[in-house]
Design an enzyme around this catalytic site. Structure first.
Site, PDB file in Angstrom:
ATOM      1  N   ASP A   1       0.821  -1.051  -0.155  1.00  0.00           N
ATOM      2  CA  ASP A   1       0.072  -0.005   0.018  1.00  0.00           C
ATOM      3  C   ASP A   1       0.822   1.381  -0.027  1.00  0.00           C
ATOM      4  OD1 ASP A   1       0.887  -0.378   2.776  1.00  0.00           O
ATOM      5  OD2 ASP A   1      -0.514   0.530   3.476  1.00  0.00           O
ATOM      6  N   GLU A   2       0.109   2.502  -0.239  1.00  0.00           N
ATOM      7  CA  GLU A   2       0.832   3.612  -0.186  1.00  0.00           C
ATOM      8  C   GLU A   2       2.214   3.769  -0.871  1.00  0.00           C
ATOM      9  OE1 GLU A   2      -1.930   5.714   3.385  1.00  0.00           O
ATOM     10  OE2 GLU A   2       0.221   4.649   3.741  1.00  0.00           O
TER      11      GLU A   2
END
Length: 851
Positions: free
Chosen positions: A536-537
């Site tokens: 993620d991210e």
């Protein structure tokens, strides 16, 4: 409070410097001890932000130097390091300036030529992006670290634990009392603080039933009382077990004995038959308790364990004299999980073992253990010792040779509960404890973003081996490319937290870590079934990497495609080892489903009001195991209520109380709009624009606790309980008020498509049981949150109520002695209210009424 496991501590360290401080170490120590510092959130709606930026807040640091400063004192002796979990936009001060070090670590310095005087107070205004709605957003442990001296924490900024409540307080943070300036960040935000008066109305609306007849949680599918006299179990039962290894049931049997059953070798018969294929689904069970004895039937050991724990709750509730009862039960969702972040701030092995027992009590069956992130690496990997020895600690060592930078208010010393790691022996103990409770451990080291702890630890390894002349060995696991000139900032403000996905050493690193994990799981007798890669991210990295430029030239890929390439490559490698890949939905969503293995677990963390519904259905339609982890409800590090004295990151939600978790509908996500408001406390609409296909389903629900603001084991428990029990209820039991999923349906707040009366009636039944389970949590030593009471004063009479029935309420007038509240009482002075745990050990925070 519980005794916490002591952790290995580093001495304070500083990098060598050419210019040393003018003051001595003893003089610096006195300055750190005697100076005063206060951080105040001034305004969350300042009107005009620096440089026209949208969304900012104004805060102020008030700094008072000791009356007497050393004769040799110079302004250079006062670099103040501090954590600010917001992007700093501007500093207003004639004498001070601030710079970002990395992540949330900043340094405040006197400007060149500034002359500071003893006894004077200096005020520095900070303009920052976002908003600080909570007095727990400021981080503790500001520290002084002049060149050549050991860093020292400014004593005024240390956290303090309140002996009455067990809650951490930050005395250096100014009080937040101006609701008009501090409760919201924009004019269209309808959020209001949960004052006692508003809490009173809320608790009165939700209500509660009288003492329940059955106390079991999660709620069984069916319960029927039978005729006959109570079965006295205080003298014990005679255990008869067939079809299962007793070792897999021993912890559940121990729980039964602890509930009031006087042993397992005498008394009425307790017969347990485990028979796969006997018409019972996985994890389901049947209990028949009559005057003749108790019979449990289950299809597997997990179901038998669930039966024993349900039985234990009811036996404890009936104080060892069980009235005849018949129960049939089965789980709603096959995946019922808890995610615990030990990377941002460490949490002890003892705490994880305690949580595993409570997970089993409430029939959760997956522990997602987040072991690695930017701020810490928490598991010993013997092939790569720096990962734990460097990545497991934060201290003031600018070279990051022995520890990481002290993010999140960790302080400069490398000690305290936020530091540490699990040895391989610790991890084996955790695996063993989970296995005998029917819980699968899913380890996670976030990659390729959120990987700063790994990157800096491997740089420490690189320097060690290079200094020893082993340049080839040093390069084997290096995760950065020195000639990569890419510039980026991650969402957490790091510029160096992303693995280079174009290096062979990166995949060698991943294979080595996963290989040791798999070996540990085999040693514990449980295969590594699932590995969570995070994904993620991921920041905008790699665009200027020579290795990536070469790869992109040959493959035709763009920088934004490289993250998906990494996930696909690692997923294939895991699948070849018979390990299922798991990840957060935003990263997985960028992959080509055709290039992914058949078995994939996707944790959906898109917002309900921002595309999360479509994302969940899209991933389920791909055939992936879809686990609902939406931040609006399942992020249990969010505050329970919109109040400046509630801890937690509030970007996902500002009011994630137990009722909100109870009312969540994981299998009909759009329907949540009927009963839930958005982040600004506004009703809105959700359209199911990406319907689930026939035959597809939501397979799981997982609660998350992230640890940026959670610095101790006690705080873990405060944030998790009691609302984790409400999430466990929804994962196990479907409410009869939940509307059936209808593909393509739309829902809006208050549209009546969810039967509000039936929901409240079900909540009242649950809340009455929670009044009982508070005592169970007390007995287990769980420092759960005690919600402050609601209250109002009418015609001079104090009226008060609580979230759960039976929770003791106390009040006092004019700062006097606390008194028990038993009903409306006349009051004449200013009133404060608090609740107290049923065992009397702890109190909630006190709340003022009508002030």
């Amino acid at each position: 409070m519980k005794l916490k496991v002591a952790l290995f501590a580093f001495a304070a360290m500083t990098a060598p410097a050419q210019v040393c401080a003018a003051v001595s170490q003893d003089e610096l120590d006195r300055i750190a001890r005697d100076m005063d510092l206060r951080f105040t959130v001034v305004d969350n709606q300042p009107g005009k932000c620096p440089d026209g930026a949208g969304g900012c807040f104004l805060s102020e640091i008030e700094l008072r130097l000791p009356e007497r400063l050393p004769q040799r004192f110079a302004s250079e002796d006062l670099p103040i390091y501090f954590s600010l979990v917001a992007r700093l936009q501007r500093v207003d001060s004639d004498l001070f300036e601030a710079d970002l070090v990395n992540g949330d670590l900043h340094v405040l310095r006197p400007k060149r030529g500034a002359r500071l005087e003893g006894g004077r107070t200096y005020r520095i205004k900070l303009w920052s992006a976002g908003h600080f709605y909570s007095a727990y957003y400021p981080m503790p442990n500001f520290y002084l670290a002049p060149a050549g001296l050991g860093a020292r924490v400014i004593a005024a900024t240390r956290p303090v634990v309140d002996p009455e409540t067990g809650l951490e307080t930050l005395p250096f943070v100014g009080p937040m009392t101006n609701e008009a300036k501090l409760a919201t960040g924009s004019a269209d935000d309808a959020t209001t603080w949960r004052t006692p008066e508003r809490a009173y109305a809320l608790y009165a609306r939700n209500g509660a039933l009288a003492k329940p007849d059955v106390a079991i949680l999660p709620t069984p599918a069916t319960v029927k009382r039978l005729q006959g006299a109570p079965l006295d179990l205080r003298g014990g039962v005679r255990l008869r077990l067939a079809g299962a290894d007793r070792g897999l049931l021993q912890t559940a049997l121990n729980r039964l004995v602890a509930s009031g059953v006087g042993g397992l070798d005498r008394g009425p018969e307790l017969r347990i038959d485990v028979a796969p294929g006997a018409g019972l689904a996985a994890e389901s069970y049947r209990i028949a308790a009559t005057t003749a004895g108790i019979r449990i039937r289950a299809a597997d050991a997990a179901g038998a364990g669930h039966a024993l724990r349900s039985l234990a709750q009811q036996v404890a509730f009936e104080e060892g004299r069980l009235r005849p009862i018949e129960i049939a039960d089965a789980p709603r969702l096959p995946f019922r999980g808890l995610h615990v972040d030990v990377a941002r701030n460490f949490h002890s092995k003892a705490e994880i073992l305690l949580l595993l027992e409570q997970m089993a009590n409430y029939k959760l069956n997956r522990l997602h253990l987040h072991l690695g992130d930017d701020e810490g690496w928490r598991l010993e990997i013997k092939t790569l010792p720096e990962l734990a020895q460097v990545g497991g600690f934060r201290c003031h060592d600018p070279s990051e040779t022995r520890c990481l930078q002290p993010q999140l208010g960790a302080g400069p010393d490398g000690n305290g509960p936020v530091n540490g790691y699990y040895s391989q022996a610790d991890y084996l103990e955790i695996l063993g404890a989970a296995t005998v409770r029917g819980i699968e451990v899913i380890p996670s080291f976030d990659m390729p973003g959120h990987s700063r702890a790994a990157i800096r630890s491997m740089e420490a390894r690189y320097r060690r081996l290079s200094a020893a002349g082993d340049r080839a060995g040093a390069e084997l696991y290096r995760l950065v490319e020195p000639t990569d000139k890419t510039r980026y900032r991650s969402i957490q403000n790091y510029d160096d937290n992303t693995l280079n996905v174009c290096l062979d050493s990166t995949y060698r690193f991943v294979d080595t870590v996963v290989g040791e994990l798999a070996t540990l799981h085999r040693a514990a007798g449980v295969p590594l079934k699932t590995y969570h890669i995070g994904a993620d991210e991921t920041a905008g990295a790699w665009s200027e990497s020579p290795a990536c430029k070469t790869l992109m030239a040959s493959s035709g890929q763009e920088p934004k495609q490289l993250g998906a390439m990494f996930i696909e490559k690692v997923a294939a490698s895991l699948a070849a080892k018979d390990i299922e890949v798991a990840g957060w939905s935003d990263g997985l969503g960028h992959t080509d489903a055709k290039k992914m293995p058949r078995a994939v677990q996707s944790n959906i963390w898109g917002s309900l009001f921002g595309g999360g519904v479509a994302e969940a259905h899209d991933h389920a339609n791909r055939g992936w195991r879809t686990v609902i982890s939406v931040p609006n409800v399942t992020y249990l590090d969010s505050p329970y209520a919109p109040d400046p004295m509630e801890r937690g990151y509030d970007w996902p939600s500002r009011d994630s109380d137990t009722f909100k978790a109870f009312a969540f509908m994981p299998e009909n996500l759009a329907a949540n709009a009927s009963v839930m408001q958005d982040l600004q406390s506004r009703g809105t609409r959700i359209d199911d624009k990406t319907p689930l296909r026939a035959g597809r389903r939501i397979e799981g629900l997982q609660g998350q606790i992230w640890s940026e603001t959670v610095r101790s084991d006690d705080q873990v428990e405060y944030m998790l309980f009691p609302r984790l029990i409400a999430l466990a209820e929804r994962a196990w039991h479907k409410g009869d008020w939940e509307p059936a999923y209808t593909p393509g349906a739309a829902y809006a707040f208050g549209d009546g498509k969810v039967n509000q009366a039936a929901l409240l009636q079900d909540w009242r039944r649950f809340a009455s049981r929670m009044g009982v389970h508070q005592a169970f949590l007390d007995d287990a030593g769980i420092d759960y949150r005690l919600a402050p009471p609601g209250g109002r004063i009418e015609a001079g009479m104090l009226h008060a109520n609580s979230e759960f029935p039976g929770t003791p309420i106390e009040y006092r007038e004019g700062g006097g002695a606390w008194r028990s509240y038993t009903g409306p009482v006349a009051v004449k002075d200013a009133v404060e209210l608090r609740t107290r745990s049923p065992n009397g050990r702890r109190a909630s925070r006190a709340v003022p009424l009508g002030q």
